[in-house]
Scaffold this motif. Structure first.
Motif, PDB file in Angstrom:
ATOM      1  N   ILE A   4       0.859  -1.186   0.000  1.00 11.52           N
ATOM      2  CA  ILE A   4       0.000   0.000   0.000  1.00 11.52           C
ATOM      3  C   ILE A   4       0.893   1.232   0.000  1.00 11.52           C
ATOM      4  CG2 ILE A   4      -1.694   1.329   1.308  1.00 11.52           C
ATOM      5  CD1 ILE A   4      -2.815  -1.262   2.380  1.00 11.52           C
ATOM      6  N   ASN A   5       0.780   2.050  -1.035  1.00 12.46           N
ATOM      7  CA  ASN A   5       1.532   3.293  -1.112  1.00 12.46           C
ATOM      8  C   ASN A   5       0.719   4.430  -0.500  1.00 12.46           C
ATOM      9  OD1 ASN A   5       3.901   2.339  -2.446  1.00 12.46           O
ATOM     10  ND2 ASN A   5       2.710   2.212  -4.344  1.00 12.46           N
ATOM     11  N   VAL A   6       1.386   5.568  -0.306  1.00  9.13           N
ATOM     12  CA  VAL A   6       0.719   6.686   0.353  1.00  9.13           C
ATOM     13  C   VAL A   6      -0.460   7.195  -0.471  1.00  9.13           C
ATOM     14  CG1 VAL A   6       2.183   8.507  -0.636  1.00  9.13           C
ATOM     15  CG2 VAL A   6       1.145   8.821   1.623  1.00  9.13           C
ATOM     16  N   THR A   7      -0.395   7.020  -1.781  1.00 13.49           N
ATOM     17  CA  THR A   7      -1.518   7.376  -2.635  1.00 13.49           C
ATOM     18  C   THR A   7      -1.545   6.439  -3.832  1.00 13.49           C
ATOM     19  OG1 THR A   7      -2.651   9.214  -3.733  1.00 13.49           O
ATOM     20  CG2 THR A   7      -0.263   9.052  -4.047  1.00 13.49           C
ATOM     21  N   ARG A   8      -2.611   6.528  -4.589  1.00 13.69           N
ATOM     22  CA  ARG A   8      -2.775   5.649  -5.749  1.00 13.69           C
ATOM     23  C   ARG A   8      -3.501   6.427  -6.835  1.00 13.69           C
ATOM     24  NH1 ARG A   8      -6.360   0.051  -5.772  1.00 13.69           N
ATOM     25  NH2 ARG A   8      -5.686  -0.728  -7.801  1.00 13.69           N
ATOM     26  N   THR A   9      -2.998   6.339  -8.058  1.00 11.72           N
ATOM     27  CA  THR A   9      -3.580   7.095  -9.153  1.00 11.72           C
ATOM     28  C   THR A   9      -5.000   6.625  -9.447  1.00 11.72           C
ATOM     29  OG1 THR A   9      -1.405   7.366 -10.136  1.00 11.72           O
ATOM     30  CG2 THR A   9      -3.296   7.796 -11.552  1.00 11.72           C
ATOM     31  N   TYR A 298       7.265   5.057  10.705  1.00 16.37           N
ATOM     32  CA  TYR A 298       7.519   4.804   9.282  1.00 16.37           C
ATOM     33  C   TYR A 298       8.067   3.391   9.080  1.00 16.37           C
ATOM     34  CZ  TYR A 298       9.757   5.425   4.685  1.00 16.37           C
ATOM     35  OH  TYR A 298      10.156   5.296   3.373  1.00 16.37           O
ATOM     36  N   ALA A 299       9.030   3.014   9.914  1.00 15.83           N
ATOM     37  CA  ALA A 299       9.642   1.686   9.804  1.00 15.83           C
ATOM     38  C   ALA A 299       8.646   0.580  10.134  1.00 15.83           C
ATOM     39  CB  ALA A 299      10.854   1.598  10.725  1.00 15.83           C
ATOM     40  N   ARG A 300       7.809   0.783  11.157  1.00 12.78           N
ATOM     41  CA  ARG A 300       6.800  -0.233  11.494  1.00 12.78           C
ATOM     42  C   ARG A 300       5.847  -0.453  10.330  1.00 12.78           C
ATOM     43  NH1 ARG A 300       6.623   2.640  16.363  1.00 12.78           N
ATOM     44  NH2 ARG A 300       4.632   3.636  15.812  1.00 12.78           N
ATOM     45  N   LEU A 301       5.434   0.613   9.690  1.00 14.75           N
ATOM     46  CA  LEU A 301       4.511   0.488   8.562  1.00 14.75           C
ATOM     47  C   LEU A 301       5.166  -0.246   7.393  1.00 14.75           C
ATOM     48  CD1 LEU A 301       2.903   4.029   8.789  1.00 14.75           C
ATOM     49  CD2 LEU A 301       1.701   1.854   9.085  1.00 14.75           C
ATOM     50  N   GLU A 302       6.442   0.000   7.166  1.00 15.99           N
ATOM     51  CA  GLU A 302       7.145  -0.700   6.084  1.00 15.99           C
ATOM     52  C   GLU A 302       7.142  -2.211   6.301  1.00 15.99           C
ATOM     53  OE1 GLU A 302       8.710   0.155   3.213  1.00 15.99           O
ATOM     54  OE2 GLU A 302       8.014   2.232   3.348  1.00 15.99           O
ATOM     55  N   THR A 303       7.203  -2.648   7.548  1.00 14.55           N
ATOM     56  CA  THR A 303       7.241  -4.093   7.820  1.00 14.55           C
ATOM     57  C   THR A 303       5.941  -4.787   7.446  1.00 14.55           C
ATOM     58  OG1 THR A 303       6.459  -3.890  10.114  1.00 14.55           O
ATOM     59  CG2 THR A 303       8.851  -3.729   9.724  1.00 14.55           C
ATOM     60  N   ILE A 304       4.836  -4.033   7.326  1.00 16.12           N
ATOM     61  CA  ILE A 304       3.564  -4.650   6.917  1.00 16.12           C
ATOM     62  C   ILE A 304       3.189  -4.256   5.482  1.00 16.12           C
ATOM     63  CG2 ILE A 304       2.715  -4.863   9.289  1.00 16.12           C
ATOM     64  CD1 ILE A 304       0.830  -2.462   8.665  1.00 16.12           C
ATOM     65  N   GLY A 305       4.167  -3.741   4.750  1.00 19.22           N
ATOM     66  CA  GLY A 305       3.932  -3.437   3.335  1.00 19.22           C
ATOM     67  C   GLY A 305       3.256  -2.114   3.076  1.00 19.22           C
ATOM     68  N   VAL A 306       3.331  -1.208   4.045  1.00 14.21           N
ATOM     69  CA  VAL A 306       2.694   0.100   3.897  1.00 14.21           C
ATOM     70  C   VAL A 306       3.770   1.166   3.760  1.00 14.21           C
ATOM     71  CG1 VAL A 306       1.247   1.845   5.004  1.00 14.21           C
ATOM     72  CG2 VAL A 306       0.646  -0.579   5.180  1.00 14.21           C
ATOM     73  N   HIS A 307       3.738   1.899   2.636  1.00 13.05           N
ATOM     74  CA  HIS A 307       4.721   2.949   2.406  1.00 13.05           C
ATOM     75  C   HIS A 307       4.055   4.293   2.670  1.00 13.05           C
ATOM     76  CE1 HIS A 307       8.224   5.020   0.962  1.00 13.05           C
ATOM     77  NE2 HIS A 307       7.505   5.680   0.071  1.00 13.05           N
ATOM     78  N   ALA A 308       4.268   4.824   3.896  1.00 14.07           N
ATOM     79  CA  ALA A 308       3.826   6.180   4.217  1.00 14.07           C
ATOM     80  C   ALA A 308       4.864   7.155   3.658  1.00 14.07           C
ATOM     81  CB  ALA A 308       3.669   6.330   5.722  1.00 14.07           C
ATOM     82  N   VAL A 343       6.294  14.948  10.816  1.00 13.89           N
ATOM     83  CA  VAL A 343       5.155  14.625   9.958  1.00 13.89           C
ATOM     84  C   VAL A 343       5.325  13.301   9.215  1.00 13.89           C
ATOM     85  CG1 VAL A 343       5.969  15.851   7.888  1.00 13.89           C
ATOM     86  CG2 VAL A 343       3.503  15.600   8.314  1.00 13.89           C
ATOM     87  N   LEU A 344       4.222  12.583   9.120  1.00 12.01           N
ATOM     88  CA  LEU A 344       4.144  11.354   8.327  1.00 12.01           C
ATOM     89  C   LEU A 344       2.748  11.298   7.723  1.00 12.01           C
ATOM     90  CD1 LEU A 344       5.778   8.766   7.602  1.00 12.01           C
ATOM     91  CD2 LEU A 344       4.536   7.623   9.461  1.00 12.01           C
ATOM     92  N   CYS A 345       2.675  11.240   6.398  1.00 12.83           N
ATOM     93  CA  CYS A 345       1.380  11.124   5.721  1.00 12.83           C
ATOM     94  C   CYS A 345       1.027   9.652   5.561  1.00 12.83           C
ATOM     95  CB  CYS A 345       1.423  11.808   4.357  1.00 12.83           C
ATOM     96  SG  CYS A 345       1.360  13.601   4.452  1.00 12.83           S
ATOM     97  N   LEU A 346      -0.134   9.285   6.083  1.00 13.00           N
ATOM     98  CA  LEU A 346      -0.609   7.907   5.981  1.00 13.00           C
ATOM     99  C   LEU A 346      -1.325   7.696   4.644  1.00 13.00           C
ATOM    100  CD1 LEU A 346      -1.994   7.358   9.600  1.00 13.00           C
ATOM    101  CD2 LEU A 346       0.330   7.018   8.725  1.00 13.00           C
ATOM    102  N   PRO A 347      -1.355   6.468   4.143  1.00 10.93           N
ATOM    103  CA  PRO A 347      -2.021   6.212   2.866  1.00 10.93           C
ATOM    104  C   PRO A 347      -3.470   6.678   2.866  1.00 10.93           C
ATOM    105  CG  PRO A 347      -0.680   4.332   3.487  1.00 10.93           C
ATOM    106  CD  PRO A 347      -0.665   5.275   4.653  1.00 10.93           C
ATOM    107  N   LEU A 348      -3.856   7.309   1.766  1.00  5.60           N
ATOM    108  CA  LEU A 348      -5.228   7.806   1.641  1.00  5.60           C
ATOM    109  C   LEU A 348      -5.601   7.867   0.164  1.00  5.60           C
ATOM    110  CD1 LEU A 348      -7.722   8.927   3.082  1.00  5.60           C
ATOM    111  CD2 LEU A 348      -6.726  11.206   2.911  1.00  5.60           C
ATOM    112  N   TYR A 349      -6.497   6.987  -0.228  1.00 10.31           N
ATOM    113  CA  TYR A 349      -7.048   6.991  -1.586  1.00 10.31           C
ATOM    114  C   TYR A 349      -8.347   6.200  -1.564  1.00 10.31           C
ATOM    115  CZ  TYR A 349      -4.240   2.628  -1.778  1.00 10.31           C
ATOM    116  OH  TYR A 349      -3.657   1.413  -1.516  1.00 10.31           O
TER     117      TYR A 349
END
Length: 367
Positions: A4-9, A298-308, A343-349
């Motif tokens: 999951i990326n921070v956004t998606r087209t 940020y690092a915790r989110l990366e471990t579950i496949g989430v790129h904030a 600041v850290l932007c969480l995924p939102l789309y």
């Protein structure tokens, strides 16, 4: 979890886009303000409720064109924010102007109007604030300050497509506002942008900037660049305009869900738009208590496949291209620095699920 990326087209159905571009194979017209370009421009002006929306091939060139259209003196100072994408400051510098960094409001990340007076000099010619994360600047106070001192106001509204403040579209504030239609934005033409203005006197300069200064087959009246939006971009815009309201509604739902899950959590705060702003849910920024806590999340989110995304970090005056310059040396911006380091932007789309939002929030907030 899936990646999951921070956004998606946002893309329209494949068949809808193919239907929209089929006419190009008949006309063989792919640029130079063709049928799709003109149709997109008209629909854009209607949607944004703005008299003039001039499409460009990307938002950065639109920003440079708007600055050029103001005809500011060479080297003049433009007050801007350090909490933005580099395009904002680059456009000022590339236009032969001097950026002056103003601090921000910690509650929403927008430019702090209380700091403007202390930055004013005889060389100040304009203000370039940013409606960041879908949060609208204090347009009333900024506008009043600019009017008192005879300054132009150009809003970087890259994050503000579809945003309203007290019922008024965000792009109607200032002398002009610039939108980005990059693939990461709420509304996308894959790549693209527009200058929005109610000032008809700016139009010719904007048109000259995007088409070499050519006005007819035998006339080149200005030294312009090439920033024409292609027919393929315009076609994508026509398709995505039909769905952008639904996308924004879904983004708002996810943002409200994040806010309910994260409000009151120790060690973080949630920047929010000022009262009267109808946000588009462009991004969901969370500000942690310092860089270490932010980087751990940020690092915790990366471990579950989430790129904030650490958006925006570093601050613009701290980047290698500006660090150590006189411009950066004048950047007294403690609030912006605290904001950027936390600041850290969480995924939102729109396509996120409620379960994914809950998982992301729980992981980000875990100490």
């Amino acid at each position: 979890m899936k990646k999951i990326n921070v956004t998606r087209t946002s893309l329209p159905p494949f068949e809808e886009y193919c239907s929209e571009i089929r006419r190009f194979w008949d006309s063989h017209i792919l640029t130079n303000m063709g049928e799709a370009h003109e149709a997109f421009r008209e629909k854009l002006e209607q949607y944004l409720e703005i008299p003039h929306a001039v499409p460009f091939t990307n938002g950065h060139l639109a920003l440079e064109a708007a600055l050029e259209a103001f005809r500011l003196p060479a080297g003049a100072e433009v007050i801007t924010t350090p909490l933005s994408f580099v395009s904002t400051t680059h456009a000022i510098v590339r236009s032969g102007l001097t950026p002056v960094f103003c601090d921000v409001l910690e509650e929403d990340g927008t430019l702090d109007p209380d700091r403007l007076e202390g930055l004013l000099t005889p060389r100040t010619a304009a203000i370039l604030p940013v409606h960041v994360y879908g949060h609208v600047c204090d347009v009333g106070r900024i506008g009043a300050f600019a009017e008192r001192h005879g300054l132009k106001v150009l809003y970087d509204a890259a994050h503000a497509f579809g945003v309203r403040y007290r019922g008024v579209p965000a792009v109607r504030f200032g002398d002009a506002a610039v939108l980005s239609f990059h693939a990461t934005k709420v509304f996308s033409t894959v790549e693209g942008g527009a200058v929005c203005t109610a000032d008809a006197t700016l139009l010719q300069a904007l048109e000259d900037s995007k088409n070499f200064g050519i006005r007819d087959e035998e006339s080149c009246a200005a030294v312009g660049g090439n920033a024409k939006m292609s027919e393929f971009q315009a076609a994508m815009g026509l398709c995505n305009l039909r769905r952008v309201d639904a996308d924004i509604a879904r983004r708002r739902e996810h943002a409200a869900h994040y806010r309910a899950l994260l409000s009151g959590r120790p060690g973080l705060r949630l920047p929010a738009p000022r009262e009267g702003v109808e946000s588009n849910g462009a991004y969901f920024p969370v500000v942690f208590d310092g860089r270490a806590a932010r980087d751990a999340a940020y690092a915790r989110l990366e471990t579950i496949g989430v790129h904030a995304r650490k958006y925006f970090y570093p601050l613009i005056p701290d980047l290698a291209c500006y660090a150590g310059t006189p411009v950066a040396a004048r950047a007294d911006v403690p609030a912006a620095r605290r904001f950027a380091e936390g600041v850290l932007c969480l995924p939102l789309y729109p396509e996120l699920t409620e379960e994914e939002v809950e998982k992301i929030a729980a992981t980000a907030a875990r100490s």
